[in-house]
Scaffold this motif. Structure first.
Motif, short mmCIF file in Angstrom:
data_model
loop_
_atom_site.label_atom_id
_atom_site.label_comp_id
_atom_site.label_asym_id
_atom_site.label_seq_id
_atom_site.Cartn_x
_atom_site.Cartn_y
_atom_site.Cartn_z
N THR A 102 0.90 -1.19 -0.01
CA THR A 102 0.07 0.02 -0.01
C THR A 102 0.96 1.37 -0.07
O THR A 102 1.76 1.42 0.93
CB THR A 102 -1.15 0.10 1.19
OG1 THR A 102 -1.87 -1.10 1.28
CG2 THR A 102 -1.78 1.16 1.30
N PRO A 103 0.94 2.13 -1.09
CA PRO A 103 1.70 3.18 -1.42
C PRO A 103 1.27 4.38 -0.08
O PRO A 103 0.29 4.46 0.33
CB PRO A 103 1.46 3.72 -2.55
CG PRO A 103 0.15 3.24 -2.99
CD PRO A 103 -0.10 1.97 -2.11
N ARG A 104 2.58 4.78 0.63
CA ARG A 104 2.31 6.14 1.26
C ARG A 104 2.17 7.11 0.45
O ARG A 104 2.59 7.08 -0.84
CB ARG A 104 3.34 6.19 2.21
CG ARG A 104 3.45 5.00 3.31
CD ARG A 104 4.57 5.21 4.44
NE ARG A 104 5.92 4.69 3.75
CZ ARG A 104 7.00 4.97 4.25
NH1 ARG A 104 7.00 5.34 5.49
NH2 ARG A 104 8.01 4.35 4.02
N HIS A 105 1.83 8.31 1.18
CA HIS A 105 1.64 9.44 0.08
C HIS A 105 2.43 10.69 0.52
O HIS A 105 2.40 11.05 1.72
CB HIS A 105 0.15 10.15 0.23
CG HIS A 105 -0.95 8.72 -0.24
ND1 HIS A 105 -1.11 8.81 -1.28
CD2 HIS A 105 -1.43 7.98 0.42
CE1 HIS A 105 -2.01 7.73 -1.91
NE2 HIS A 105 -2.02 7.07 -0.41
N ALA A 106 3.22 11.13 -0.45
CA ALA A 106 4.08 12.39 -0.28
C ALA A 106 3.52 13.65 -1.01
O ALA A 106 3.26 13.36 -2.18
CB ALA A 106 5.72 11.79 -0.51
N LEU A 107 3.63 14.61 -0.35
CA LEU A 107 3.12 15.77 -1.01
C LEU A 107 4.39 16.99 -1.29
O LEU A 107 4.94 17.21 -0.28
CB LEU A 107 2.07 16.39 -0.38
CG LEU A 107 1.51 17.93 -0.67
CD1 LEU A 107 0.84 18.02 -2.08
CD2 LEU A 107 0.70 18.43 0.32
N VAL A 114 3.61 9.95 -5.15
CA VAL A 114 4.04 11.43 -4.99
C VAL A 114 3.32 12.52 -5.80
O VAL A 114 2.67 12.32 -6.92
CB VAL A 114 5.43 11.65 -5.61
CG1 VAL A 114 6.07 12.85 -5.29
CG2 VAL A 114 6.48 10.87 -4.77
N ARG A 115 2.52 13.50 -5.13
CA ARG A 115 1.94 14.55 -5.60
C ARG A 115 2.76 15.94 -5.44
O ARG A 115 3.11 16.06 -4.51
CB ARG A 115 0.59 14.68 -4.94
CG ARG A 115 -0.14 15.82 -5.05
CD ARG A 115 -1.80 15.89 -4.64
NE ARG A 115 -2.41 17.03 -4.69
CZ ARG A 115 -3.65 17.13 -4.61
NH1 ARG A 115 -4.20 16.34 -3.99
NH2 ARG A 115 -4.28 18.30 -4.71
N VAL A 116 2.88 16.49 -6.71
CA VAL A 116 3.46 17.62 -6.80
C VAL A 116 2.70 18.86 -7.07
O VAL A 116 1.79 18.89 -7.79
CB VAL A 116 4.43 17.76 -7.91
CG1 VAL A 116 5.39 19.20 -7.97
CG2 VAL A 116 5.64 16.63 -8.02
N ALA A 155 -4.98 14.84 5.50
CA ALA A 155 -5.00 13.77 6.32
C ALA A 155 -4.59 12.56 5.86
O ALA A 155 -4.09 11.70 6.51
CB ALA A 155 -6.41 13.50 7.01
N GLY A 156 -4.29 12.40 4.44
CA GLY A 156 -3.90 11.01 3.99
C GLY A 156 -2.53 11.46 3.43
O GLY A 156 -1.98 10.50 2.79
N THR A 157 -1.83 12.49 3.73
CA THR A 157 -0.44 12.72 3.43
C THR A 157 0.39 12.30 4.44
O THR A 157 0.40 12.77 5.61
CB THR A 157 -0.28 14.17 3.06
OG1 THR A 157 -1.03 14.68 1.75
CG2 THR A 157 1.21 14.51 2.68
#
Length: 234
Positions: free
Chosen positions: A4-9, A38-40, A54-56
């Motif tokens: 399950t990927p973690r989320h990076a901003l 990854v979200r940029v 909250a999901g980051t």
């Protein structure tokens, strides 16, 4: 690696002199291969989206100077207090949002100066006027910390940050500004160069080297930043 990927901003912008796009692009592939989605973003507005924050698991910030609204800062601070990590380097985190005392309280350190060469050695208008040879010294009592474990002291020729900090930080490495006849201070001054900070359930990581992508590509600097990103993450 978790299935399950973690989320990076990644939030980047502000003063272009710190190459926010090129600098953060150095670490996006690392985050991806480390199991992050990854979200940029090149706007701070995402910080006001409570669901996204909250999901980051990790915010990577490269935003020198600029300003942050109360709503944006509230979103960032609430996320960190709830467990989201905050990480960055150089002015992208230590010289961001100068007018916000609450942001400075969160990060734990503020850029004050990067002393330059003596005037007689300077070329008018050259960025290199601010590049000084200096050493990053790993604190012996913190040498087993996972961010700096196994690393030796190392030398750089780039901006040497003088930062204002408080004793709540866990300082992993320092740099020392020498006393100089052409400067107004009269003794050596040692400043944090790498530190961490617990904030609520979250973690904050700061490294002061990183003026240019070439500095971030220095093997020791890159290792510290990559480890710092993972350490800070939820």
């Amino acid at each position: 690696m978790s299935s399950t990927p973690r989320h990076a901003l990644v939030i980047r912008g502000g003063w272009e002199g710190h190459s926010p796009v090129a600098a953060t692009d150095l670490f996006v592939p690392f985050l991806s291969t480390s199991g992050y989605d990854v979200r940029v973003e090149e706007s701070l507005d995402v910080l006001t989206d409570a669901a996204v924050m909250a999901g980051t698991d990790l915010v990577v910030q490269c935003w020198t100077m600029g300003s942050i609204s109360q709503e944006q800062l509230a979103g960032l601070t609430a996320a960190v207090r709830a467990g989201t990590g905050l990480a960055g380097w150089h002015g992208g985190i230590a010289d961001a949002f100068r007018a916000s005392s609450d942001y400075l309280h969160l990060v734990g350190g503020q850029f004050a100066a990067h002393p330059g060469k003596p005037a007689a050695e300077c070329t008018p208008g050259a960025a290199e006027n601010n590049f000084l040879p200096h050493r990053i010294t790993i604190r012996p009592e913190r040498a087993d910390h996972p961010i700096v474990a196994g690393l030796d002291d190392f030398d750089l020729v780039t901006e040497q940050y003088w930062v204002l900090t408080d004793e709540y930080n866990d300082v992993l490495a320092t740099t020392t500004h020498p006393a100089r006849d052409d400067q107004p201070w009269h003794r050596e001054v040692t400043c944090p160069a790498v530190w961490t900070r617990d904030w609520g359930q979250g973690r904050v990581f700061v490294a002061t080297p990183g003026h240019q992508p070439s500095v971030l590509e220095h093997p020791a600097v890159r290792t510290i930043v990559e480890r710092g990103l993972l350490w800070a993450s939820r």
